[in-house]
Structures are given as C-alpha cells and as structure tokens.
Write an enzyme that holds these catalytic residues in place. Structure first.
Site, PDB file in Angstrom:
ATOM      1  CD  GLU A  96       1.734  -2.228  -3.097  1.00 50.30           C
ATOM      2  OE1 GLU A  96       2.839  -1.916  -3.525  1.00 50.30           O
ATOM      3  OE2 GLU A  96       1.460  -2.307  -1.881  1.00 50.30           O
ATOM      4  CB  CYS A 340       1.215   1.468   2.405  1.00 51.24           C
ATOM      5  SG  CYS A 340       0.501   2.693   1.371  1.00 51.24           S
TER       6      CYS A 340
HETATM    7  N1  SAH Z   1      -3.704   7.070   3.369  1.00 46.64           N
HETATM    8  C1  SAH Z   1      -4.239   6.408   4.488  1.00 46.64           C
HETATM    9  C2  SAH Z   1      -4.365   4.912   4.302  1.00 46.64           C
HETATM   10  C3  SAH Z   1      -3.255   4.214   3.618  1.00 46.64           C
HETATM   11  S1  SAH Z   1      -1.740   4.093   4.529  1.00 46.64           S
HETATM   12  C4  SAH Z   1      -3.450   6.734   5.741  1.00 46.64           C
HETATM   13  O1  SAH Z   1      -2.375   7.296   5.629  1.00 46.64           O
HETATM   14  O2  SAH Z   1      -3.956   6.449   6.817  1.00 46.64           O
HETATM   15  C5  SAH Z   1      -2.181   2.924   5.809  1.00 46.64           C
HETATM   16  C6  SAH Z   1      -1.314   3.025   7.042  1.00 46.64           C
HETATM   17  O3  SAH Z   1       0.020   2.571   6.762  1.00 46.64           O
HETATM   18  C7  SAH Z   1      -1.176   4.444   7.606  1.00 46.64           C
HETATM   19  O4  SAH Z   1      -1.347   4.427   8.998  1.00 46.64           O
HETATM   20  C8  SAH Z   1       0.241   4.805   7.238  1.00 46.64           C
HETATM   21  O5  SAH Z   1       0.761   5.798   8.063  1.00 46.64           O
HETATM   22  C9  SAH Z   1       0.938   3.458   7.362  1.00 46.64           C
HETATM   23  N2  SAH Z   1       2.218   3.362   6.654  1.00 46.64           N
HETATM   24  C10 SAH Z   1       2.517   3.835   5.438  1.00 46.64           C
HETATM   25  N3  SAH Z   1       3.798   3.537   5.121  1.00 46.64           N
HETATM   26  C11 SAH Z   1       4.300   2.854   6.164  1.00 46.64           C
HETATM   27  C12 SAH Z   1       5.572   2.277   6.452  1.00 46.64           C
HETATM   28  N4  SAH Z   1       6.571   2.360   5.578  1.00 46.64           N
HETATM   29  N5  SAH Z   1       5.728   1.658   7.628  1.00 46.64           N
HETATM   30  C13 SAH Z   1       4.713   1.563   8.521  1.00 46.64           C
HETATM   31  N6  SAH Z   1       3.500   2.083   8.316  1.00 46.64           N
HETATM   32  C14 SAH Z   1       3.288   2.740   7.158  1.00 46.64           C
HETATM   33 FE1  SF4 Z   2      -0.789   8.649   1.334  1.00 41.74          FE
HETATM   34 FE2  SF4 Z   2       0.479   9.186   3.616  1.00 41.74          FE
HETATM   35 FE3  SF4 Z   2      -1.381   7.249   3.552  1.00 41.74          FE
HETATM   36 FE4  SF4 Z   2       0.979   6.921   2.298  1.00 41.74          FE
HETATM   37  S1  SF4 Z   2       0.653   7.119   4.496  1.00 41.74           S
HETATM   38  S2  SF4 Z   2      -1.002   6.417   1.486  1.00 41.74           S
HETATM   39  S3  SF4 Z   2       1.384   9.036   1.570  1.00 41.74           S
HETATM   40  S4  SF4 Z   2      -1.662   9.441   3.187  1.00 41.74           S
END
Ligand code: SAH
Ligand code: SF4
Length: 356
Positions: A96, A340
């Site tokens: 994505e 994400c």
């Molecule tokens: N792996 C990295 C970057 C990608 S996720 C990380 O975890 O920081 C980017 C951000 O989106 C992170 O802060 C993650 O916790 C948040 N995130 C992932 N899934 C989410 C969701 N369903 N609702 C809100 N925030 C979410």
């Molecule tokens: Fe990976 Fe967690 Fe970031 Fe999702 S929120 S992309 S599982 S590290």
C-alpha cells in the site's frame, strides 16, 4: 535476477555505467530520467545519446531492470484529499502507498515490507504476517508513483512518512539506502527533515539511528505505558521491553538533540483513560517528546473499538498539561480504509485474488 537500477545510489549508478565502458556523464542523464523525472518507460525517451540508448537496449531486461509498480487497486476519499493505492511488485506481492494532502503540502505514506513480522494485534498488516523485505528500489518506486500522481495536478510531493505496511527498522539497510536515494537533491529531493520513520520500537535500529546521527524524524509507536499493557497490543514488546525502548529513546535524544514523536492509538477502555494519560506523561518525563494521538481504525481481526471523542479530548489535555506537545491526528481518509494494511485486507475479505 537482473539488478534494479532504482536500487542504486548516484555513485553506484555511475560506477556501473563506467564499468560497462560508457562515459560517466551518461549516469547523470540516466539518474535524471529515473529519479528526477521518474520516467516509467526508458524506451520512450528519444533524447538519450546513442551510446546510452545502445547500452539500455542491450542490457535492460537481461542484466538490469527498473522498479515501476503497476496499480492493482486505487481508492479516492470522498473529499479527494487522500488517494490510496495497492501497488503490485514484480513477484506479485501487493503493497500500500497513500498520497495525502492539501495543496502545497502533500505527503506520501509508503510501505517498507510486504506484510509485517511484528504482529501488533490491532493492525491489519500485522494480522497478515510477514512476507518479505522490500528492496530500496521498491521503496523509491512508491515515492516516484506518488510524485507522478501529484504532478498530474501540478502538485509537488514535499513530505514522506514510512508508516505504510511493514516495520522500517526491521529492514534497516534497505530503508536507509532508499531514503538516501529519495533525499538526493538531483532526484526526488525530499530533504531528511521532511521524512519521518515510524517504528514499533526496534531498539537496535533506534540506537543505530542515534549512532549515525540520522537526520530523519523518528516516530515511536507506544500505545501502552506498562510492560504488560504494551505487550498485550504489541508482541514485539517481549523482544524489546518498554524499559529498554525508553532508554534507547533517551540515548537517541541525547546523541542527536532531536525530539521524538510518540504515536498512541486510542482504543476504548484499553489505553484511553485519564490514568493511562497520566502514566504516559510520567513515562516521557525528561524526553524531548511530541505525542500524536491516533483514533483506532477498527479492523476485522481485532475486537477493540475506537475511543469516544471525549475520552480523547481528556487524554489530550492531561498530556498537554504536563508540557508535552500533543496533537490528535486528523481522521483523514477513513472512508478509504486508510489504516495500515486495510485496503489489502479489504480485498482479501471480498475474496479477490491475493498473493498474501
Ligand atoms: N511499523 C511501523 C510503521 C507502520 S504502522 C510502526 O508500527 O510504527 C504506522 C502507524 O499506524 C503505527 O503507529 C501503528 O501503530 C498505527 N496503526 C496500525 N494499525 C492501526 C489501526 N488499525 N488503527 C490506528 N493506528 C494503527
Ligand atoms: Fe507492523 Fe505493528 Fe507497524 Fe503494523 S503496527 S506495521 S504490525 S509494527
């Protein structure tokens, strides 16, 4: 497997060109086409000098290739400010890329891995599991995709966040190489201060960024302020406990004199009470911090619910009252499954062909 020209830094491209017997000046022409113009098809260029043309005709497809990602799906939000793409890699994996923004300050959100190994319970990408790391060229190609999209409407990409699928610091070398290419002033020219790396808390990666005095912005996804609460949401907390993570953040701040952005996804009843806010504030005391509160995007694989607005407001006020700057991330593009990994997950639910 042919080498991707998009995987190479400017110096590496020049070395390769010279090794193949061309004059070094051709590397600047090629770099311009790849990274400034972000051309999708080098065959379309009629202005290449004959030696470069001949070299491309002889080598492309056999020894070298480029990373241009086909669009597998695209969704625009109702207000047209968020455009979300599912892009196809050469081995069929889909990732994505999101383009967000207002005129004059557009941001691209790119992926760094296909899937993710960290398994955060609320995250659609985490729910899919890990497939593979992206090469530098595959990260760069997402940025070029966003730039081409914006160029169509006369806009320029100014900011980049590594907050798409995957954990950037789990793919450290490829990510840093990609960012070097993206920030090169002869190409996409997105300065390090306009680039943010978001990590779940990979401690060795944070320490490496500190050691290297990295100029990119760092965001750390916290979501819990005790070991047990955080581990329940983020399994990676068992590998890199909160205590070690906070210590690494202090080291980073001391060495780089930079602030850290801490992300906190608000989940009703799980981490959004005043008590949670006070514990977060205490945890961050003495760290140059900025807290970003994110409303949970509900996913099919997790039963948690989005916080009610008032809980978020109280949380916000408590954190700010102790002097920590705190912002609530705008609910952008919720109608395009902007969380994400959610476009990919949505496609799977609808039963369309998927490679993950
Ligand atoms: N792996 C990295 C970057 C990608 S996720 C990380 O975890 O920081 C980017 C951000 O989106 C992170 O802060 C993650 O916790 C948040 N995130 C992932 N899934 C989410 C969701 N369903 N609702 C809100 N925030 C979410
Ligand atoms: Fe990976 Fe967690 Fe970031 Fe999702 S929120 S992309 S599982 S590290």
């Amino acid at each position: 497997m042919p080498t991707s020209l998009h995987d190479l830094t400017f110096d590496e491209l020049r070395e390769l060109i010279v090794r193949d017997g061309l004059r070094p000046a051709h590397s600047a022409t090629l770099w311009n086409a790849l990274h400034f113009r972000a051309d999708t098809d080098l065959n379309q260029r009629t202005d290449f000098l004959p030696p470069l043309r001949k070299w491309l005709d002889a080598k492309m497809g056999t020894e070298y290739h480029t990373d241009v990602l086909a669009i597998a799906s695209e969704i625009f939000s109702g207000d047209d400010l968020t455009r979300k793409y599912l892009l196809k890699l050469q081995d069929g994996q889909e990732i994505e890329t999101v383009v967000m923004g207002y005129p004059g300050r557009h941001t691209a959100c790119v992926s760094t891995q296909a899937g993710c190994a960290m398994g955060c319970v609320f995250c659609a990408t985490g729910q899919m599991g890990f497939v593979r790391h992206l090469r530098p060229g595959e990260i760069v190609a997402q940025v070029h995709h966003a730039r081409r999209i914006l160029r169509e409407s006369g806009e320029r990409l100014r900011n980049l966040v590594l907050m798409g699928m995957g954990e950037p610091l789990h793919n450290y070398d490829n990510v840093m190489k990609a960012l070097g290419i993206i920030s090169d002033t002869r190409g996409a020219n997105i300065g390090p201060s306009k680039i943010s790396i978001s990590t779940v808390g990979v401690v060795p990666g944070i320490l490496r960024m500190a050691e290297e005095n990295s100029r990119y912005n760092l965001a750390v996804s916290l979501h819990g302020s005790t070991e047990a609460e955080r581990a329940a949401l983020i399994p990676a907390n068992q590998r890199w406990p909160l205590s070690e993570l906070i210590a690494a953040c202090r080291t980073y701040c001391e060495k780089t004199e930079r602030k850290i952005f801490f992300a906190w996804t608000l989940i009703a009843g799980v981490n959004d009470t005043p008590e949670h806010a006070r514990r977060l504030a205490a945890l961050l005391s003495g760290i140059k911090a900025h807290v970003n509160l994110i409303p949970l995007n509900e996913t099919a694989g997790y039963e948690g619910r989005e916080s009610v607005e008032t809980a978020g407001e109280v949380f916000h006020r408590i954190v700010q009252e102790v002097g920590i700057p705190c912002t609530v991330r705008q609910r952008r593009g919720i109608d395009v499954a902007a969380g994400c990994g959610q476009l990919k997950a949505e496609k799977r639910r609808r039963g369309e062909k998927s490679t993950l």
